[in-house]
Design a protein around this motif. Structure first.
Motif, PDB file in Angstrom:
ATOM      1  N   GLU A 165      46.217  34.173  32.298  1.00 57.40           N
ATOM      2  CA  GLU A 165      46.657  35.014  33.421  1.00 57.40           C
ATOM      3  C   GLU A 165      45.483  35.420  34.297  1.00 57.40           C
ATOM      4  OE1 GLU A 165      49.027  39.250  34.259  1.00 57.40           O
ATOM      5  OE2 GLU A 165      48.566  38.609  32.215  1.00 57.40           O
ATOM      6  N   THR A 166      44.378  35.846  33.657  1.00 55.60           N
ATOM      7  CA  THR A 166      43.193  36.243  34.430  1.00 55.60           C
ATOM      8  C   THR A 166      42.636  35.070  35.224  1.00 55.60           C
ATOM      9  OG1 THR A 166      42.604  37.950  32.807  1.00 55.60           O
ATOM     10  CG2 THR A 166      40.856  37.181  34.264  1.00 55.60           C
ATOM     11  N   LEU A 167      42.554  33.903  34.591  1.00 59.41           N
ATOM     12  CA  LEU A 167      42.014  32.732  35.277  1.00 59.41           C
ATOM     13  C   LEU A 167      42.926  32.308  36.425  1.00 59.41           C
ATOM     14  CD1 LEU A 167      39.635  30.821  35.216  1.00 59.41           C
ATOM     15  CD2 LEU A 167      40.890  29.348  33.640  1.00 59.41           C
ATOM     16  N   ALA A 168      44.251  32.408  36.218  1.00 58.50           N
ATOM     17  CA  ALA A 168      45.189  32.060  37.288  1.00 58.50           C
ATOM     18  C   ALA A 168      45.023  33.000  38.479  1.00 58.50           C
ATOM     19  CB  ALA A 168      46.620  32.116  36.771  1.00 58.50           C
TER      20      ALA A 168
ATOM     21  N   ASP B 242      43.972  31.938  42.301  1.00 60.72           N
ATOM     22  CA  ASP B 242      44.824  32.151  43.480  1.00 60.72           C
ATOM     23  C   ASP B 242      44.314  33.279  44.383  1.00 60.72           C
ATOM     24  OD1 ASP B 242      45.681  34.616  42.444  1.00 60.72           O
ATOM     25  OD2 ASP B 242      47.597  33.846  41.716  1.00 60.72           O
ATOM     26  N   GLY B 243      43.159  33.847  44.034  1.00 61.29           N
ATOM     27  CA  GLY B 243      42.526  34.844  44.891  1.00 61.29           C
ATOM     28  C   GLY B 243      43.084  36.244  44.779  1.00 61.29           C
ATOM     29  N   SER B 244      43.893  36.528  43.751  1.00 60.89           N
ATOM     30  CA  SER B 244      44.510  37.848  43.639  1.00 60.89           C
ATOM     31  C   SER B 244      43.747  38.802  42.715  1.00 60.89           C
ATOM     32  CB  SER B 244      45.955  37.718  43.144  1.00 60.89           C
ATOM     33  OG  SER B 244      46.003  37.138  41.850  1.00 60.89           O
ATOM     34  N   LEU B 245      42.657  38.336  42.123  1.00 68.30           N
ATOM     35  CA  LEU B 245      41.878  39.173  41.216  1.00 68.30           C
ATOM     36  C   LEU B 245      41.008  40.137  42.020  1.00 68.30           C
ATOM     37  CD1 LEU B 245      41.873  39.017  38.107  1.00 68.30           C
ATOM     38  CD2 LEU B 245      39.761  37.695  38.259  1.00 68.30           C
ATOM     39  N   ASP B 246      40.889  41.388  41.555  1.00 67.18           N
ATOM     40  CA  ASP B 246      40.037  42.349  42.260  1.00 67.18           C
ATOM     41  C   ASP B 246      38.574  41.905  42.176  1.00 67.18           C
ATOM     42  OD1 ASP B 246      38.601  43.977  39.920  1.00 67.18           O
ATOM     43  OD2 ASP B 246      40.699  43.684  39.342  1.00 67.18           O
ATOM     44  N   GLU B 247      37.733  42.481  43.051  1.00 61.95           N
ATOM     45  CA  GLU B 247      36.367  41.968  43.213  1.00 61.95           C
ATOM     46  C   GLU B 247      35.545  42.054  41.934  1.00 61.95           C
ATOM     47  OE1 GLU B 247      32.556  42.202  46.253  1.00 61.95           O
ATOM     48  OE2 GLU B 247      34.331  43.420  46.612  1.00 61.95           O
ATOM     49  N   ALA B 248      35.649  43.167  41.203  1.00 60.79           N
ATOM     50  CA  ALA B 248      34.831  43.330  40.009  1.00 60.79           C
ATOM     51  C   ALA B 248      35.148  42.256  38.974  1.00 60.79           C
ATOM     52  CB  ALA B 248      35.045  44.722  39.408  1.00 60.79           C
ATOM     53  N   ARG B 249      36.422  42.045  38.691  1.00 59.39           N
ATOM     54  CA  ARG B 249      36.788  41.026  37.707  1.00 59.39           C
ATOM     55  C   ARG B 249      36.499  39.619  38.234  1.00 59.39           C
ATOM     56  NH1 ARG B 249      42.648  41.881  35.576  1.00 59.39           N
ATOM     57  NH2 ARG B 249      43.049  42.515  37.732  1.00 59.39           N
TER      58      ARG B 249
ATOM     59  N   VAL C 149      34.448  36.737  36.171  1.00 56.95           N
ATOM     60  CA  VAL C 149      34.966  35.389  35.925  1.00 56.95           C
ATOM     61  C   VAL C 149      34.044  34.347  36.558  1.00 56.95           C
ATOM     62  CG1 VAL C 149      36.883  33.797  36.313  1.00 56.95           C
ATOM     63  CG2 VAL C 149      37.351  36.177  35.710  1.00 56.95           C
ATOM     64  N   ALA C 150      33.548  34.624  37.763  1.00 53.79           N
ATOM     65  CA  ALA C 150      32.631  33.686  38.416  1.00 53.79           C
ATOM     66  C   ALA C 150      31.369  33.493  37.584  1.00 53.79           C
ATOM     67  CB  ALA C 150      32.285  34.183  39.811  1.00 53.79           C
ATOM     68  N   ALA C 151      30.865  34.582  36.977  1.00 50.41           N
ATOM     69  CA  ALA C 151      29.687  34.465  36.109  1.00 50.41           C
ATOM     70  C   ALA C 151      30.011  33.611  34.891  1.00 50.41           C
ATOM     71  CB  ALA C 151      29.216  35.853  35.687  1.00 50.41           C
ATOM     72  N   HIS C 152      31.197  33.800  34.323  1.00 52.94           N
ATOM     73  CA  HIS C 152      31.609  32.973  33.183  1.00 52.94           C
ATOM     74  C   HIS C 152      31.662  31.491  33.566  1.00 52.94           C
ATOM     75  CE1 HIS C 152      33.874  31.483  29.734  1.00 52.94           C
ATOM     76  NE2 HIS C 152      34.776  31.004  30.566  1.00 52.94           N
ATOM     77  N   LEU C 153      32.191  31.193  34.754  1.00 52.64           N
ATOM     78  CA  LEU C 153      32.282  29.807  35.201  1.00 52.64           C
ATOM     79  C   LEU C 153      30.910  29.158  35.326  1.00 52.64           C
ATOM     80  CD1 LEU C 153      35.289  30.382  35.656  1.00 52.64           C
ATOM     81  CD2 LEU C 153      35.107  29.223  37.845  1.00 52.64           C
ATOM     82  N   GLU C 154      29.882  29.943  35.639  1.00 51.59           N
ATOM     83  CA  GLU C 154      28.533  29.387  35.735  1.00 51.59           C
ATOM     84  C   GLU C 154      28.065  28.845  34.390  1.00 51.59           C
ATOM     85  OE1 GLU C 154      26.475  28.896  38.263  1.00 51.59           O
ATOM     86  OE2 GLU C 154      28.009  29.567  39.659  1.00 51.59           O
TER      87      GLU C 154
ATOM     88  N   ASP D   6      41.545  23.624  42.647  1.00 50.29           N
ATOM     89  CA  ASP D   6      41.211  23.667  44.078  1.00 50.29           C
ATOM     90  C   ASP D   6      41.578  22.354  44.760  1.00 50.29           C
ATOM     91  OD1 ASP D   6      40.307  26.243  44.129  1.00 50.29           O
ATOM     92  OD2 ASP D   6      38.190  25.726  43.918  1.00 50.29           O
ATOM     93  N   GLU D   7      41.247  21.250  44.111  1.00 49.56           N
ATOM     94  CA  GLU D   7      41.534  19.926  44.690  1.00 49.56           C
ATOM     95  C   GLU D   7      43.036  19.700  44.796  1.00 49.56           C
ATOM     96  OE1 GLU D   7      40.556  15.198  43.820  1.00 49.56           O
ATOM     97  OE2 GLU D   7      39.476  16.789  42.759  1.00 49.56           O
ATOM     98  N   LEU D   8      43.776  20.113  43.769  1.00 50.17           N
ATOM     99  CA  LEU D   8      45.228  19.964  43.784  1.00 50.17           C
ATOM    100  C   LEU D   8      45.844  20.809  44.893  1.00 50.17           C
ATOM    101  CD1 LEU D   8      47.742  18.779  42.396  1.00 50.17           C
ATOM    102  CD2 LEU D   8      47.758  20.797  40.901  1.00 50.17           C
ATOM    103  N   GLY D   9      45.321  22.038  45.063  1.00 50.83           N
ATOM    104  CA  GLY D   9      45.831  22.904  46.125  1.00 50.83           C
ATOM    105  C   GLY D   9      45.561  22.329  47.501  1.00 50.83           C
ATOM    106  N   GLY D  10      44.375  21.728  47.692  1.00 48.26           N
ATOM    107  CA  GLY D  10      44.063  21.114  48.977  1.00 48.26           C
ATOM    108  C   GLY D  10      44.966  19.933  49.282  1.00 48.26           C
ATOM    109  N   THR D  11      45.243  19.129  48.247  1.00 50.08           N
ATOM    110  CA  THR D  11      46.146  17.987  48.430  1.00 50.08           C
ATOM    111  C   THR D  11      47.550  18.459  48.801  1.00 50.08           C
ATOM    112  OG1 THR D  11      44.886  16.695  46.817  1.00 50.08           O
ATOM    113  CG2 THR D  11      47.130  15.963  47.303  1.00 50.08           C
TER     114      THR D  11
END
Length: 215
Positions: free
Chosen positions: A10-13, A17-24, A28-33, A46-51
């Motif tokens: 749920e958090t990753l989704a 989709d851009g609905s997560l507040d800035e702090a979280r 998550v962005a740090a985790h992705l690194e 992202d690629e699927l959404g662009g298509t």
């Protein structure tokens, strides 16, 4: 670097989709690194959404759309502040994640434990963002959550009933979770935490210091 613990689906989704507040979102962005699997998943979504967007039929703009765009282009830019470099973090990825933000000073909140605010832009809503630093071997207070707590480990490691959490791992907790973390010996542990609500200290000593811990 291999990570074992990840944000919930749920958090990753919400992040994707851009609905997560800035702090979280920052956590998550740090985790992705650090996490290859989550980073690849985010890239694929992202690629699927662009298509999908490319396949949608064109839609007419509102009559005021051009005026709104020109107004925003003419608006003064917000002055970007230079963040306070966290010089006690050796990890370049952690420094990059915190670069846009001004950091407060470290302050004591318990034996062997210090807290440092990460100041979000005015108007940000949702979770608070901060760094938490604990000395090697520290047994953090037994606590529950009134709200949510999303944590990524930047240095060192700790353990609790949910397993071992090392660098890059993400601990995604809510009101159903109780924590009794113990920092591993040999190295201090530094975490980046986004918290909604506050923690409720459950031990006797924790209840004594609760009025002094603004978390």
């Amino acid at each position: 670097m291999s990570t074992t613990h990840h944000p919930t689906d749920e958090t990753l989704a919400q992040f994707l989709d851009g609905s997560l507040d800035e702090a979280r979102r920052v956590v998550v962005a740090a985790h992705l690194e650090f996490c290859t699997s989550c980073r690849l998943l985010a890239s694929a979504v992202d690629e699927l959404g662009g298509t999908h967007l490319q396949q949608l039929p064109p839609a007419p703009l509102e009559e005021t759309a051009l005026k709104q765009i020109l107004t925003r282009l003419d608006a003064p830019l917000h002055e970007a502040h230079a963040g306070t470099k966290p010089d006690d973090l050796e990890l370049s990825k952690a420094v990059e994640a915190l670069a846009p933000y001004e950091l407060g000073s470290w302050r004591w909140i318990g034996p062997g434990v210090r807290w440092r605010a990460v100041n979000l832009p005015a108007g940000s809503s949702g979770s608070r963002l901060f760094l938490l630093k604990a000395a090697p071997g520290t047994r953090l207070p037994h606590h529950a959550h009134v709200g949510t707590e999303l944590t990524v480990i930047l240095k060192g490691a700790f353990r609790h009933a949910g397993g071992r959490f090392g660098v890059g791992d993400c601990d995604d907790a809510d009101e159903t979770v109780e924590h009794l973390p113990i920092v591993e010996e040999g190295e201090e542990c530094i975490c980046l935490v986004a918290m909604q609500g506050h923690i409720r200290l459950l031990s006797f000593v924790g209840r004594l210091i609760q009025p002094f811990v603004r978390m």
